[in-house]
Design an enzyme around this catalytic site. Sequence first.
Site, mmCIF file in Angstrom:
data_model
loop_
_atom_site.group_PDB
_atom_site.id
_atom_site.type_symbol
_atom_site.label_atom_id
_atom_site.label_comp_id
_atom_site.label_asym_id
_atom_site.label_seq_id
_atom_site.Cartn_x
_atom_site.Cartn_y
_atom_site.Cartn_z
ATOM 1 N N ASP A 182 28.250 88.439 24.649
ATOM 2 C CA ASP A 182 29.207 87.601 23.929
ATOM 3 C C ASP A 182 30.550 87.512 24.648
ATOM 4 O OD1 ASP A 182 27.123 87.422 22.223
ATOM 5 O OD2 ASP A 182 27.973 88.715 20.678
ATOM 6 N N GLU A 190 20.239 96.715 21.353
ATOM 7 C CA GLU A 190 20.819 97.912 22.027
ATOM 8 C C GLU A 190 20.368 99.212 21.383
ATOM 9 O OE1 GLU A 190 22.577 95.228 20.984
ATOM 10 O OE2 GLU A 190 22.666 94.314 22.950
ATOM 11 N N ASP A 206 17.718 89.613 20.455
ATOM 12 C CA ASP A 206 19.141 89.939 20.511
ATOM 13 C C ASP A 206 19.339 91.281 19.793
ATOM 14 O OD1 ASP A 206 21.822 89.557 20.971
ATOM 15 O OD2 ASP A 206 22.119 88.100 19.368
#
Length: 969
Positions: A623, A549, A546
Amino acid sequence: MLLFYLTFLACLVVPSVSVKHDTFKTCAQSGFCKRNRAFADNASSISTWQSPYALDPNSIAFNDGKLSGTILKKLDNSKEKVRLPIIITFLESGTVRITIDEEKRQKGDIVLRHDSKVRKERYNEAANWAIVGGLEPNKGAALSNDAGTQTTKVLYGPAGAYEAVLRHSPFGIDFNRDGKTHIQLNERGLLNVEHWRAKVEKETIEPKEGEEQQVLQDTATESTEDESTWWEESFGGNTDSKPRGPESIGLDISFPGYDHVYGIPEHASSMSLKQTRGGDGGYTDPYRLYNSDVFEYELDSPMTLYGVIPLMQAQAKDSTVGVFWLNAAETWVDIIKGKSVANALSLGVAGKSSTQTHWFSESGQLDLFVFLGPTPKDITKKYGELTGYSQLPQASVIGYHQCRWNYVTDQDVMDVDRKFDKHRIPYDVIWLDIEYTDGKKYFTWDPLNFPHPDKMHKQLDEHERKVVVIIDPHIKNENNYHVDEDLRNKDLGVHNKEGSISEGWCWPGSSHWIDSFNPAARAWWKSLYQFKKFIGTAKNTFLWNDMNEPSVFNGPETTMPKDNIHYGNWEHRDVHNIYGMTVHNATHEGLIERKKGEIQRPFVLSRAFFAGSQRLGAVWTGDNLADWGHLRAALPMLLNQGISGFPFVGSDVGGFFGNPTKELLTRWYQSGTFYPFFRGHAHIDTRRREPYLAGTPYTQIITQAIRLRYSLLPAWYTAFHEASIDGSPIIRPNFYVHPSDEKGFAIDDQLYIGSTGLLAKPIVQEGAESADIYIADDEPYYDYFDYTVYSGKGSHTYKAPLEKIPLLMQGGHIIPRRDRPRRSSGLMRYDPYTLLIVLDKAGNAEGSLYVDDGETFDYQQGAYIHRKFSFNQETGILSSEDISTKGSKTAAYLKAMAKVRVERVIIVGAPNSWKSKTQVSIAEEGAKDSSKKKSVSLQYHAAAGGKGSWAVVRDPGVLIAKGWKIDFS
Ligand SMILES: *[C@@H]1O[C@H](CO)[C@@H](O)[C@H](O)[C@H]1NC(C)=O
Ligand SMILES: *[C@@H]1O[C@H](CO)[C@@H](O)[C@H](O)[C@H]1NC(C)=O
């Protein structure tokens, strides 16, 4: 997962909780976006505008499918021209690659400090990460004889049927197929290569200690341009230094005659992309492509999200073309639509709409691939030849995943596991978010709450279930934490512009980020997953990356400063959109190498992605929110992702933030049963919502939805296999299946599963009791559950109270499934199959089944079964035919599967003539006496009350691994 930190790290510089617009740049707040838009406005407002770029005819050389030359850029205030080498490669696949570089930047470093350098070159390594094949030049490509002095023509592609016409001055390229122009480059004159220039100091500033004076270049300044963001740019309290000055590249790409463009994920927008310069229903900002952790992302927006695939395809009746803009820097895409006036004659479609796009990236080379189709399948296949196809995953990860931030103890995990069983709800994977770690230190377990991970893994393994644990790329900055000590001591982290290891904030507080561009860092990262190092993990542990980015809570736009420096002296600016993929890749490879001699297929979920990430596992849409809008937004996003070469995708079922109503949760499970990646997930602040907690009738309805998934796993796995060999989307939008049907081009709220003909339209409206399903052809469609017939092109109303899922079967398909409910997919391995034969209007049907061990790579040595089933109305014969390729491990696998049989054959739309039929005869391959056919009974059910006729053959005794014929004549 962003909100959490806001509450306990409130002292940090974070503007507001309703994030979004304050945290993320609009085009007007991004220097190069603003400059390229201003350039476009200038070009379109000046009637005498001429693109200042020309291809020097004397520079053109053509050899073995490769054309090279130099583009000259004229400068306003200088005689000197900027030299831009261009290479156009005509590939064997019929795809064309165009790269444009800049001579003055081609070599050297820029020294920032004594020990800190930045590569001066335009970034040219994106292909190393994204491309895995398909680059062989087409030696048959040929310069056309009739080329004039103003243009150069190249014939290429299948039988030389494609044509690239290069205009010399101003430079431009038209791509033609079937006597029409389909794609035009620089038609609007928006090519823009911000060239190397020296920084002209307005006042003399003494170089700082240790800083070298930059070498002055001889190009003149262009005073009419906005220089304010050339060398430095500030946003939200962060200042980005730009040691190489302005260096963006831009180009307009037009699709004359094309109404629809799709792709360039990831955006919470419609699949058919909208206009971005206002207009009816249009956006005012371009679609932005910059991997970002966007908290509570807003819907119907061109704002950037977690991942990027810079592939766009354009769709017109019976024609699909595409472009792939291979650039890893921040990128924006403007889209406008209108009547095409220019070149109307050569289009042959005068008066048709056209789509014009404008692409620009902050840095890097221009590297563009052009696909001429002509079908949607050609685009996904050829794009996949370049960037790879999705890996065939573990069979279990196609089942249902239960996730929550967080299952709080190992006891909690085992309790949830038992409750699923108690309620007879199948599931395959349970997930652990960050709280399982010891103080957010990855590769450790919380000693109080997870004292016995081995026991937990063992209990799950009893029913062939798996555990996914999260590992993020930010490493807690802490002494005596072996992972961080390694990272620091071996210098394996991303550097800041001063050349030391970059520090920032994320879940653990102060953190360092692995620089997975560095081969040494990758080797190290891979080693951390070994069972002997990551104590407490087992063969049934898989991974989740996770925040890759990367998400940096106190960084500009919640990410890493662009002037950070990676391995090879590239700026973060150059590689931003690839970073997440390098982490995902190293984790994927780490799982393969966990234990010598025990190789199984890895599974890694990632949030960030780029072109090529499809080779590494799955992604999800991040999310989302527990509201109906987010439920509606999921399908267009997933469909768009699928046609963009990355089909293994899902959205959090139930919505991550907030508490769904029971109706919403139920409808979300019914929708989620059609997501290629099917996972329920919830934020730490939400109430528990495991499906068994919903209560009557919701739990039962949700269970039915999950069981529908499990029953259709053979069809899903076959679709995943197809995706792994030719890039076909796993769920497919209407246009992909019916590229002639213009009315269906914008439809993005219904889907086909693989090639099965199953057409679903999940309910995504609160209180809705029916859905309007669009049917694109004149085949009969049958309700999956009760065989009600829907036929005729157009919209059909399907009644769908809460317990019902709108699901049709298009005539002409054979669907394999397994009807015995089990606890997990692994336990279904040797279960018998049901074949559902759905006849088309002519009375025929066809389908396939792919099956293997679902765990190892043995299928690469032939350990699999691949059958083609067909029913022919003329002969009345249903047959099973082998379409596999044998290998060294075929025999052993067939032996393991030798007893697996077909327990039921159902024929939907069975002809009237079978009314009095009671028997069918069966011939099996390898039977000792083929004249001795076996007879089995058949039951016929006549059409009645809107329902189609059907017939069933129970227990025909045929085997899945063998050939056979069932004679219905
Ligand atoms: C607009 O075009 C004119 C004429 O070519 C040129 O002089 C000027 O620099 C351009 N401005 C921008 C912002 O590109
Ligand atoms: C992962 O990256 C390495 C190094 O670039 C590359 O060789 C390998 O093919 C990648 N793996 C996959 C599955 O794409």
